[in-house]
Design a protein around this motif. Sequence first.
Motif, short mmCIF file in Angstrom:
data_model
loop_
_atom_site.label_atom_id
_atom_site.label_comp_id
_atom_site.label_asym_id
_atom_site.label_seq_id
_atom_site.Cartn_x
_atom_site.Cartn_y
_atom_site.Cartn_z
N ALA A 1 0.85 -1.19 0.00
CA ALA A 1 0.00 0.00 0.00
C ALA A 1 0.89 1.24 0.00
O ALA A 1 1.85 1.31 0.76
CB ALA A 1 -0.94 0.03 1.20
N ASP A 2 0.57 2.16 -0.86
CA ASP A 2 1.20 3.48 -0.88
C ASP A 2 0.17 4.46 -0.34
O ASP A 2 -0.86 4.70 -0.99
CB ASP A 2 1.60 3.84 -2.32
CG ASP A 2 2.27 5.20 -2.45
OD1 ASP A 2 2.21 5.99 -1.47
OD2 ASP A 2 2.84 5.49 -3.51
N VAL A 3 0.41 5.01 0.84
CA VAL A 3 -0.62 5.84 1.49
C VAL A 3 -0.88 7.14 0.75
O VAL A 3 -1.86 7.83 1.06
CB VAL A 3 -0.24 6.14 2.96
CG1 VAL A 3 -0.17 4.86 3.78
CG2 VAL A 3 1.08 6.92 3.05
N TYR B 1 4.60 16.46 -2.02
CA TYR B 1 4.60 15.01 -1.90
C TYR B 1 4.77 14.59 -0.44
O TYR B 1 4.07 13.70 0.05
CB TYR B 1 5.72 14.42 -2.75
CG TYR B 1 5.95 12.94 -2.50
CD1 TYR B 1 5.06 11.99 -2.99
CD2 TYR B 1 7.04 12.50 -1.74
CE1 TYR B 1 5.25 10.64 -2.75
CE2 TYR B 1 7.23 11.15 -1.49
CZ TYR B 1 6.34 10.22 -1.99
OH TYR B 1 6.52 8.88 -1.73
N LEU B 2 5.72 15.23 0.26
CA LEU B 2 5.93 14.88 1.67
C LEU B 2 4.66 15.10 2.49
O LEU B 2 4.31 14.29 3.35
CB LEU B 2 7.08 15.72 2.25
CG LEU B 2 8.46 15.52 1.63
CD1 LEU B 2 9.49 16.38 2.35
CD2 LEU B 2 8.88 14.06 1.66
N ARG B 3 3.95 16.17 2.21
CA ARG B 3 2.72 16.46 2.94
C ARG B 3 1.65 15.40 2.65
O ARG B 3 0.93 14.96 3.56
CB ARG B 3 2.20 17.84 2.54
CG ARG B 3 0.99 18.33 3.33
CD ARG B 3 1.41 18.88 4.65
NE ARG B 3 0.27 19.44 5.38
CZ ARG B 3 0.37 20.07 6.53
NH1 ARG B 3 1.55 20.25 7.08
NH2 ARG B 3 -0.70 20.53 7.15
N GLN C 1 12.49 11.95 2.10
CA GLN C 1 12.97 12.30 0.77
C GLN C 1 11.88 11.98 -0.27
O GLN C 1 11.06 11.09 -0.03
CB GLN C 1 14.25 11.52 0.45
CG GLN C 1 15.43 11.83 1.35
CD GLN C 1 15.96 13.24 1.14
OE1 GLN C 1 15.59 13.93 0.18
NE2 GLN C 1 16.84 13.67 2.04
N PRO C 2 11.88 12.71 -1.39
CA PRO C 2 12.76 13.81 -1.79
C PRO C 2 12.41 15.11 -1.08
O PRO C 2 11.26 15.56 -1.12
CB PRO C 2 12.53 13.92 -3.30
CG PRO C 2 11.15 13.38 -3.52
CD PRO C 2 10.92 12.34 -2.47
N SER C 3 13.39 15.69 -0.42
CA SER C 3 13.15 16.83 0.46
C SER C 3 12.73 18.09 -0.28
O SER C 3 12.18 19.01 0.33
CB SER C 3 14.40 17.11 1.30
OG SER C 3 15.51 17.42 0.48
N HIS C 4 12.99 18.16 -1.58
CA HIS C 4 12.59 19.34 -2.35
C HIS C 4 11.14 19.27 -2.82
O HIS C 4 10.62 20.25 -3.33
CB HIS C 4 13.52 19.52 -3.56
CG HIS C 4 14.90 19.98 -3.20
ND1 HIS C 4 15.24 21.32 -3.09
CD2 HIS C 4 16.02 19.29 -2.89
CE1 HIS C 4 16.51 21.42 -2.75
NE2 HIS C 4 17.01 20.22 -2.62
#
Length: 346
Positions: free
Chosen positions: A57-59, A93-95, A86-89
């Motif tokens: 699963a990819d959340v 996506y991180l959110r 990562q990727p930190s830029h």
Amino acid sequence: MRVVVVGASGNVGTAVLRRLAEEPTVTSVVGVARRVPRADGSSTVGFPHDRATWRYADVAAPDADERLDAALAGADAVVHLAWAIQPSHKRGYLRRVNVEGTRRVADAALRAGVQHLVVASSVGACSPAPYGERRDEPVSEAWPADGIPGSSYAEDKAAVESLLDEVDRDTGLVVSRVRSALVFQRDAASEITRYFLGPFGTPVVRRAPLPLVTLPEGLRLQVVHADDLADAYVRIVVGRHPGPFNIAHPRVLTAQDVADVVADGELRTVPYGTARAAVAAGWRARVVPVGEGWLDMAMRVPVLDSTLARELLRWAPVHDAKDTLVELVDGIRDGAGVSTPPLKPR
């Protein structure tokens, strides 16, 4: 007891699987991950990953709800560890992974009738340490969890804490959150190297020892060994203990402690502003894999008081703080890791 671990193939997840394997009250374990261990040549499913039934699963993916519903069916408890650094830029996506992904796991737990949700928080969720002479005074779980300004990691951890407050208030789900210090173990050496040192910093740190290390003035760190943290998670799950728990070794490491481990004690300190400017420039040039927000967080987080875990969970760290740092650094120098995809040496 059936336990589902979301993010089971990473640093903390691997340690939690090890600890669950020896817990007699746990009768089945489901591991959920975006990068699932598999025996096709890309990874080998060995202990402790062979003790879990694996689900992909990819959340952050469109089909996350459907996949999480299948993975969480019949679960008594869910431990949510999945987190992207990562990727930190790619801030958006991180959110999506960190905050919206946590919301999706919580919603899936409610749909599945799960009784207990345990979520990985962090010292990074905590508001800045007291000022002045009280800076190193340990804080309890009552300390505000509004994050460190300027750190995207801390902002997301604080947002998750707010989300869990809503779930705790508005549903019957028992919610626990684990605010841990930095989590180290030898098995995670290759992953930590990729996330925080990158291709340019890795060859430098792998020298044994460095002739000199340069660190910001006033740096201090709290750490916890992954196996000690995993023990706390399992105690929380088995006892169905609600609420936040600070989990950290009480010893606070200084810049000199770090220098002792990586450079035979040879330390040079620089002003925090100088170090911050250098990290910011390196990150924008894509030479350093993480930005200045990580340094802001390291310098401003409070010292955690783990008294509640000691008294309620009967938890205590087995691994010494400095020994844990030594274990990680030795692992980095050796290129250590395990066969699960996130921890596999490149």
